[in-house]
Design a protein around this motif. Structure first.
Motif, PDB file in Angstrom:
ATOM      1  N   TYR A   1       0.940  -1.049   0.078  1.00  0.00           N
ATOM      2  CA  TYR A   1       0.181  -0.049   0.028  1.00  0.00           C
ATOM      3  C   TYR A   1       0.782   1.077  -0.004  1.00  0.00           C
ATOM      4  O   TYR A   1       1.993   1.278   0.330  1.00  0.00           O
ATOM      5  N   ASP A   2       0.144   2.383  -0.556  1.00  0.00           N
ATOM      6  CA  ASP A   2       0.958   3.782  -0.674  1.00  0.00           C
ATOM      7  C   ASP A   2       0.481   4.551   0.724  1.00  0.00           C
ATOM      8  O   ASP A   2       1.431   5.132   1.140  1.00  0.00           O
ATOM      9  N   ARG A   3      -0.640   4.274   0.946  1.00  0.00           N
ATOM     10  CA  ARG A   3      -1.151   5.159   2.349  1.00  0.00           C
ATOM     11  C   ARG A   3      -1.985   4.089   3.079  1.00  0.00           C
ATOM     12  O   ARG A   3      -2.883   3.125   2.568  1.00  0.00           O
ATOM     13  N   ILE A   4      -1.580   4.241   4.376  1.00  0.00           N
ATOM     14  CA  ILE A   4      -2.218   3.442   5.463  1.00  0.00           C
ATOM     15  C   ILE A   4      -3.086   4.522   6.306  1.00  0.00           C
ATOM     16  O   ILE A   4      -2.543   5.275   6.760  1.00  0.00           O
ATOM     17  N   ILE A   5      -4.392   4.388   6.433  1.00  0.00           N
ATOM     18  CA  ILE A   5      -5.090   5.358   7.276  1.00  0.00           C
ATOM     19  C   ILE A   5      -5.662   4.548   8.528  1.00  0.00           C
ATOM     20  O   ILE A   5      -6.258   3.689   8.485  1.00  0.00           O
ATOM     21  N   LEU A   6      -5.357   4.952   9.601  1.00  0.00           N
ATOM     22  CA  LEU A   6      -5.665   4.469  10.902  1.00  0.00           C
ATOM     23  C   LEU A   6      -7.085   5.196  11.560  1.00  0.00           C
ATOM     24  O   LEU A   6      -6.949   6.167  11.655  1.00  0.00           O
ATOM     25  N   ASP A   7      -7.954   4.330  11.774  1.00  0.00           N
ATOM     26  CA  ASP A   7      -8.979   5.042  12.527  1.00  0.00           C
ATOM     27  C   ASP A   7      -8.887   4.443  13.844  1.00  0.00           C
ATOM     28  O   ASP A   7      -9.152   3.358  14.339  1.00  0.00           O
ATOM     29  N   CYS A   8      -8.615   5.507  14.876  1.00  0.00           N
ATOM     30  CA  CYS A   8      -8.352   5.073  16.294  1.00  0.00           C
ATOM     31  C   CYS A   8      -9.417   5.327  17.353  1.00  0.00           C
ATOM     32  O   CYS A   8     -10.084   6.394  17.157  1.00  0.00           O
ATOM     33  N   PRO A   9      -9.459   4.569  18.367  1.00  0.00           N
ATOM     34  CA  PRO A   9     -10.396   4.739  19.288  1.00  0.00           C
ATOM     35  C   PRO A   9      -9.872   6.024  20.166  1.00  0.00           C
ATOM     36  O   PRO A   9      -8.748   6.212  20.320  1.00  0.00           O
ATOM     37  N   PRO A  10     -10.916   6.509  20.759  1.00  0.00           N
ATOM     38  CA  PRO A  10     -10.272   7.860  21.905  1.00  0.00           C
ATOM     39  C   PRO A  10      -9.719   7.279  23.055  1.00  0.00           C
ATOM     40  O   PRO A  10     -10.444   7.331  24.216  1.00  0.00           O
ATOM     41  N   VAL A  11      -8.458   6.766  23.058  1.00  0.00           N
ATOM     42  CA  VAL A  11      -7.945   6.267  24.302  1.00  0.00           C
ATOM     43  C   VAL A  11      -6.387   6.874  24.481  1.00  0.00           C
ATOM     44  O   VAL A  11      -6.013   7.349  23.475  1.00  0.00           O
ATOM     45  N   LEU A  12      -5.960   6.749  25.652  1.00  0.00           N
ATOM     46  CA  LEU A  12      -4.613   7.517  25.837  1.00  0.00           C
ATOM     47  C   LEU A  12      -3.746   6.181  26.215  1.00  0.00           C
ATOM     48  O   LEU A  12      -2.757   6.590  26.935  1.00  0.00           O
ATOM     49  N   GLY A  13      -3.929   4.957  26.366  1.00  0.00           N
ATOM     50  CA  GLY A  13      -2.913   4.080  26.870  1.00  0.00           C
ATOM     51  C   GLY A  13      -1.969   3.742  25.836  1.00  0.00           C
ATOM     52  O   GLY A  13      -1.612   4.692  24.797  1.00  0.00           O
ATOM     53  N   GLU A  14      -1.477   2.470  25.800  1.00  0.00           N
ATOM     54  CA  GLU A  14      -0.467   1.978  24.805  1.00  0.00           C
ATOM     55  C   GLU A  14      -0.809   1.927  23.619  1.00  0.00           C
ATOM     56  O   GLU A  14      -0.005   2.366  22.710  1.00  0.00           O
ATOM     57  N   LEU A  15      -2.024   1.829  23.321  1.00  0.00           N
ATOM     58  CA  LEU A  15      -2.499   1.713  21.734  1.00  0.00           C
ATOM     59  C   LEU A  15      -2.264   3.193  21.127  1.00  0.00           C
ATOM     60  O   LEU A  15      -1.536   3.250  20.289  1.00  0.00           O
ATOM     61  N   ALA A  16      -2.191   4.182  22.190  1.00  0.00           N
ATOM     62  CA  ALA A  16      -2.177   5.379  21.703  1.00  0.00           C
ATOM     63  C   ALA A  16      -0.760   5.775  21.179  1.00  0.00           C
ATOM     64  O   ALA A  16      -0.461   6.287  20.306  1.00  0.00           O
ATOM     65  N   GLY A  17       0.081   5.316  22.404  1.00  0.00           N
ATOM     66  CA  GLY A  17       1.461   5.351  22.088  1.00  0.00           C
ATOM     67  C   GLY A  17       1.875   4.515  20.898  1.00  0.00           C
ATOM     68  O   GLY A  17       2.949   5.076  20.105  1.00  0.00           O
ATOM     69  N   GLN A  18       1.368   3.361  20.374  1.00  0.00           N
ATOM     70  CA  GLN A  18       1.736   2.510  19.101  1.00  0.00           C
ATOM     71  C   GLN A  18       1.361   3.413  18.008  1.00  0.00           C
ATOM     72  O   GLN A  18       2.107   3.452  17.153  1.00  0.00           O
ATOM     73  N   VAL A  19       0.063   4.109  18.015  1.00  0.00           N
ATOM     74  CA  VAL A  19      -0.337   4.647  16.823  1.00  0.00           C
ATOM     75  C   VAL A  19       0.678   5.805  16.742  1.00  0.00           C
ATOM     76  O   VAL A  19       0.969   6.252  15.687  1.00  0.00           O
ATOM     77  N   LEU A  20       0.927   6.602  17.769  1.00  0.00           N
ATOM     78  CA  LEU A  20       1.675   7.903  17.796  1.00  0.00           C
ATOM     79  C   LEU A  20       3.303   7.422  17.101  1.00  0.00           C
ATOM     80  O   LEU A  20       3.756   8.409  16.422  1.00  0.00           O
ATOM     81  N   ARG A  21       3.703   6.367  17.436  1.00  0.00           N
ATOM     82  CA  ARG A  21       4.965   5.993  17.148  1.00  0.00           C
ATOM     83  C   ARG A  21       4.883   5.411  15.561  1.00  0.00           C
ATOM     84  O   ARG A  21       6.067   5.575  14.992  1.00  0.00           O
ATOM     85  N   ALA A  22       3.895   4.888  15.037  1.00  0.00           N
ATOM     86  CA  ALA A  22       3.874   4.593  13.707  1.00  0.00           C
ATOM     87  C   ALA A  22       3.350   5.601  12.662  1.00  0.00           C
ATOM     88  O   ALA A  22       3.718   5.275  11.461  1.00  0.00           O
ATOM     89  N   ALA A  23       2.749   6.891  13.054  1.00  0.00           N
ATOM     90  CA  ALA A  23       2.176   7.743  12.231  1.00  0.00           C
ATOM     91  C   ALA A  23       3.161   8.546  11.713  1.00  0.00           C
ATOM     92  O   ALA A  23       4.265   9.070  12.416  1.00  0.00           O
ATOM     93  N   ASP A  24       2.988   9.174  10.322  1.00  0.00           N
ATOM     94  CA  ASP A  24       3.850   9.978   9.837  1.00  0.00           C
ATOM     95  C   ASP A  24       3.124  11.296   9.976  1.00  0.00           C
ATOM     96  O   ASP A  24       3.706  12.458  10.112  1.00  0.00           O
ATOM     97  N   LEU A  25       1.786  11.125  10.147  1.00  0.00           N
ATOM     98  CA  LEU A  25       0.929  12.520  10.284  1.00  0.00           C
ATOM     99  C   LEU A  25      -0.280  12.250  11.324  1.00  0.00           C
ATOM    100  O   LEU A  25      -0.991  11.056  10.889  1.00  0.00           O
ATOM    101  N   VAL A  26      -0.423  12.840  12.011  1.00  0.00           N
ATOM    102  CA  VAL A  26      -1.964  12.602  12.925  1.00  0.00           C
ATOM    103  C   VAL A  26      -2.853  13.747  12.695  1.00  0.00           C
ATOM    104  O   VAL A  26      -2.511  15.028  12.667  1.00  0.00           O
ATOM    105  N   VAL A  27      -3.991  13.444  12.095  1.00  0.00           N
ATOM    106  CA  VAL A  27      -5.024  14.080  11.839  1.00  0.00           C
ATOM    107  C   VAL A  27      -6.004  14.469  12.998  1.00  0.00           C
ATOM    108  O   VAL A  27      -6.622  13.279  13.651  1.00  0.00           O
TER     109      VAL A  27
END
Length: 242
Positions: free
Chosen positions: A117-143
């Motif tokens: 894939y050229d673009r991966i778009i993550l639809d994330c739940p409204p959480v602040l735990g380890e999943l949030a950390g995983q998302v923020l470390r994976a993302a090139d851009l957070v909308v």
């Protein structure tokens, strides 16, 4: 190649609607091979694209343990747009990440999927735990969708703090005023105070898109909402190219 996360610590901000519609823009407007990865146990992204998995499963979380995401990916009705669907097992992601002890597990899985894939778009739940950390470390851009309200604006401060605390180099953040109603003075004032932020208007056609399970751009391409979503996607592409 890029990972774009639709994320907020506050629910009800239009995150899933934006994720599904931006994924369609990536695949249709930019002709990108696009994967919409639904990390929210509610599974709304798949519903909006009429691509829900049949029946009720409990396999989405296992992707992080066995690393085999390909087996769960399904096609959507739209060219170049695939879905990695959510299910109820995602409620237990934080304990799973703790047992795995891998702080960049999501980032590594996304990197592997970038072969396809050229673009991966993550639809994330409204959480602040380890999943949030995983998302923020994976993302090139957070909308970050922010409906015009004082409580929503507080979410921006929280997300900015999470980025500072959970990433070494930080990740780019793009706030978006969502569900803007220019008939309301507060909405107009907040839009005027942030003239550089993209704006998605409050519009019945967006709700109708959920009823018909079709992206706004496919259903009503000349509507103000579809034009605003297209402009937001163009802005995202510019941010990624910068």
């Amino acid at each position: 190649m890029a990972v774009i996360a639709l994320y907020s610590v506050k629910g009800g901000v239009g995150k899933t609607t934006l994720a599904a519609n931006l994924a369609w823009c990536a695949a249709t407007t930019s002709c990108r091979r696009t994967l919409l990865w639904d990390l929210d146990p509610a599974g709304g992204a798949g519903f909006l694209l009429d691509a829900e998995p049949p029946g009720s499963g409990a396999a989405a979380a296992r992707v992080f343990a066995d690393g085999d995401a390909e087996r769960l990916i399904r096609r959507t009705p739209f060219d170049r747009l695939d879905l990695l669907p959510a299910d109820e097992s995602l409620h237990d992601l934080d304990p799973l990440f703790a047992s795995l002890g891998k702080r960049k597990r999501l980032a590594k899985l996304a990197a592997a999927l970038m072969q396809r894939y050229d673009r991966i778009i993550l639809d994330c739940p409204p959480v602040l735990g380890e999943l949030a950390g995983q998302v923020l470390r994976a993302a090139d851009l957070v909308v970050l969708p922010l409906p015009p309200s004082p409580l929503s604006m507080r979410a921006q401060v929280t997300v900015e703090a999470a980025i500072r605390q959970r990433t070494k180099s930080g990740v780019r953040l793009l706030p978006v005023l969502s569900m803007l109603d220019r008939r309301r003075a507060l909405h107009r004032d907040l839009a005027a105070a942030q003239p550089d932020w993209p704006v998605i208007p409050l519009a019945s056609v967006v709700e109708q898109g959920a009823v018909e399970q079709r992206p706004v751009g496919a259903m009503s391409p000349q509507s103000p909402a579809a034009i605003a979503l297209g402009q937001l996607w163009t802005r995202i592409e510019r941010e990624l190219a910068a």
